[in-house]
Enzyme design. Structure first.
Site, PDB file in Angstrom:
ATOM      1  N   ARG A   1      30.443  60.978  31.234  1.00 15.83           N
ATOM      2  CA  ARG A   1      30.151  60.910  29.798  1.00 15.83           C
ATOM      3  C   ARG A   1      28.758  61.481  29.508  1.00 15.83           C
ATOM      4  NH1 ARG A   1      34.423  58.604  27.692  1.00 15.83           N
ATOM      5  NH2 ARG A   1      35.543  57.106  29.000  1.00 15.83           N
TER       6      ARG A   1
ATOM      7  N   ASN B   1      28.320  76.349  26.697  1.00 11.40           N
ATOM      8  CA  ASN B   1      27.182  77.057  26.120  1.00 11.40           C
ATOM      9  C   ASN B   1      26.583  77.918  27.223  1.00 11.40           C
ATOM     10  OD1 ASN B   1      27.421  75.745  23.610  1.00 11.40           O
ATOM     11  ND2 ASN B   1      26.275  73.971  24.372  1.00 11.40           N
TER      12      ASN B   1
ATOM     13  N   VAL C   1      20.895  72.682  30.262  1.00  8.37           N
ATOM     14  CA  VAL C   1      20.961  72.315  31.684  1.00  8.37           C
ATOM     15  C   VAL C   1      21.566  73.503  32.416  1.00  8.37           C
ATOM     16  CG1 VAL C   1      21.880  70.709  33.393  1.00  8.37           C
ATOM     17  CG2 VAL C   1      21.234  69.850  31.123  1.00  8.37           C
TER      18      VAL C   1
ATOM     19  N   HIS D   1      28.614  73.680  32.768  1.00  7.52           N
ATOM     20  CA  HIS D   1      29.332  72.467  32.360  1.00  7.52           C
ATOM     21  C   HIS D   1      30.197  72.773  31.164  1.00  7.52           C
ATOM     22  CE1 HIS D   1      25.240  72.646  30.693  1.00  7.52           C
ATOM     23  NE2 HIS D   1      25.749  72.181  29.568  1.00  7.52           N
ATOM     24  N   MET D   2      31.383  72.200  31.186  1.00 10.41           N
ATOM     25  CA  MET D   2      32.291  72.288  30.053  1.00 10.41           C
ATOM     26  C   MET D   2      32.157  70.991  29.260  1.00 10.41           C
ATOM     27  SD  MET D   2      36.437  72.528  30.153  1.00 10.41           S
ATOM     28  CE  MET D   2      36.618  74.287  30.388  1.00 10.41           C
ATOM     29  N   HIS D   3      31.891  71.117  27.961  1.00 11.13           N
ATOM     30  CA  HIS D   3      31.886  69.943  27.084  1.00 11.13           C
ATOM     31  C   HIS D   3      33.326  69.692  26.625  1.00 11.13           C
ATOM     32  CE1 HIS D   3      27.419  69.964  26.066  1.00 11.13           C
ATOM     33  NE2 HIS D   3      27.552  71.217  26.442  1.00 11.13           N
TER      34      HIS D   3
HETATM   35  P1  5GP Z   1      23.952  71.998  27.066  1.00  7.57           P
HETATM   36  O1  5GP Z   1      22.990  71.792  25.927  1.00  7.57           O
HETATM   37  O2  5GP Z   1      23.246  72.577  28.280  1.00  7.57           O
HETATM   38  O3  5GP Z   1      25.211  72.744  26.721  1.00  7.57           O
HETATM   39  O4  5GP Z   1      24.468  70.552  27.451  1.00  7.57           O
HETATM   40  C1  5GP Z   1      23.753  69.677  28.261  1.00  7.57           C
HETATM   41  C2  5GP Z   1      24.278  68.308  27.963  1.00  7.57           C
HETATM   42  O5  5GP Z   1      23.840  67.436  28.975  1.00  7.57           O
HETATM   43  C3  5GP Z   1      23.781  67.728  26.630  1.00  7.57           C
HETATM   44  O6  5GP Z   1      24.891  67.431  25.791  1.00  7.57           O
HETATM   45  C4  5GP Z   1      23.002  66.490  27.048  1.00  7.57           C
HETATM   46  O7  5GP Z   1      23.164  65.412  26.159  1.00  7.57           O
HETATM   47  C5  5GP Z   1      23.574  66.179  28.420  1.00  7.57           C
HETATM   48  N1  5GP Z   1      22.661  65.510  29.319  1.00  7.57           N
HETATM   49  C6  5GP Z   1      21.345  65.835  29.538  1.00  7.57           C
HETATM   50  N2  5GP Z   1      20.823  65.011  30.461  1.00  7.57           N
HETATM   51  C7  5GP Z   1      21.806  64.155  30.832  1.00  7.57           C
HETATM   52  C8  5GP Z   1      21.856  63.068  31.759  1.00  7.57           C
HETATM   53  O8  5GP Z   1      20.888  62.721  32.447  1.00  7.57           O
HETATM   54  N3  5GP Z   1      23.041  62.401  31.868  1.00  7.57           N
HETATM   55  C9  5GP Z   1      24.154  62.753  31.144  1.00  7.57           C
HETATM   56  N4  5GP Z   1      25.264  62.032  31.328  1.00  7.57           N
HETATM   57  N5  5GP Z   1      24.132  63.783  30.265  1.00  7.57           N
HETATM   58  C10 5GP Z   1      22.982  64.472  30.119  1.00  7.57           C
END
Ligand code: 5GP
Ligand code: ZN
Length: 114
Positions: free
Chosen positions: A29, A87, A96, A100-102
């Site tokens: 999650r 993204n 990050v 990763h796939m949301h």
């Molecule tokens: P991005 O912005 O790179 O597409 O998505 C990174 C996602 O990682 C964000 O939605 C953010 O909330 C999530 N995220 C960042 N740090 C952590 C963490 O320590 N644990 C979890 N479970 N999610 C994280």
């Protein structure tokens, strides 16, 4: 990758709420959910961004979507509609640097996503 947040989640060094794991992938999650269901599906292997993928990883990406479909079933978000998003790059909101796939669902989704 020693300093990668998601590699630390894969190794268990940083805790997460996992909803799925297998040989290649884990799903957990999102800590800052943008919808009632917001799960991140990631490969165990460190891949910095989508554009680093090679032909040999085509199946891995397919498995990520198949896992998302199963998790969407488990979460009960299929009939209401769900979204999967990658993204890629800072301009698209990647924060990050481990692909990763949301998986988002449980509320109406708007378009364009912004
Ligand atoms: P991005 O912005 O790179 O597409 O998505 C990174 C996602 O990682 C964000 O939605 C953010 O909330 C999530 N995220 C960042 N740090 C952590 C963490 O320590 N644990 C979890 N479970 N999610 C994280
Ligand atoms: Zn990593």
């Amino acid at each position: 990758m020693k300093e990668c947040l998601f590699c630390k989640i894969v190794s268990g060094e940083i805790p997460s709420t996992k909803v799925h794991e297998d040989e290649q992938l884990i799903a957990f999650r999102d800590v800052n959910p943008q919808a009632p269901t917001h799960v991140l599906i990631i490969p165990r292997r460190h891949i910095e961004r989508l554009t680093d993928l090679s032909e040999s990883e085509a199946e891995l990406i397919g498995q990520m979507q198949l896992s998302a479909n199963k998790i969407a079933e488990q979460e009960g978000i299929v009939s209401g509609g769900f979204r999967t998003v990658f993204n890629c790059g800072e301009g698209a909101g990647q924060s990050v640097w481990h692909i990763h796939m949301h998986l988002l669902g449980g509320r109406p989704m708007h378009w364009p996503p912004g």
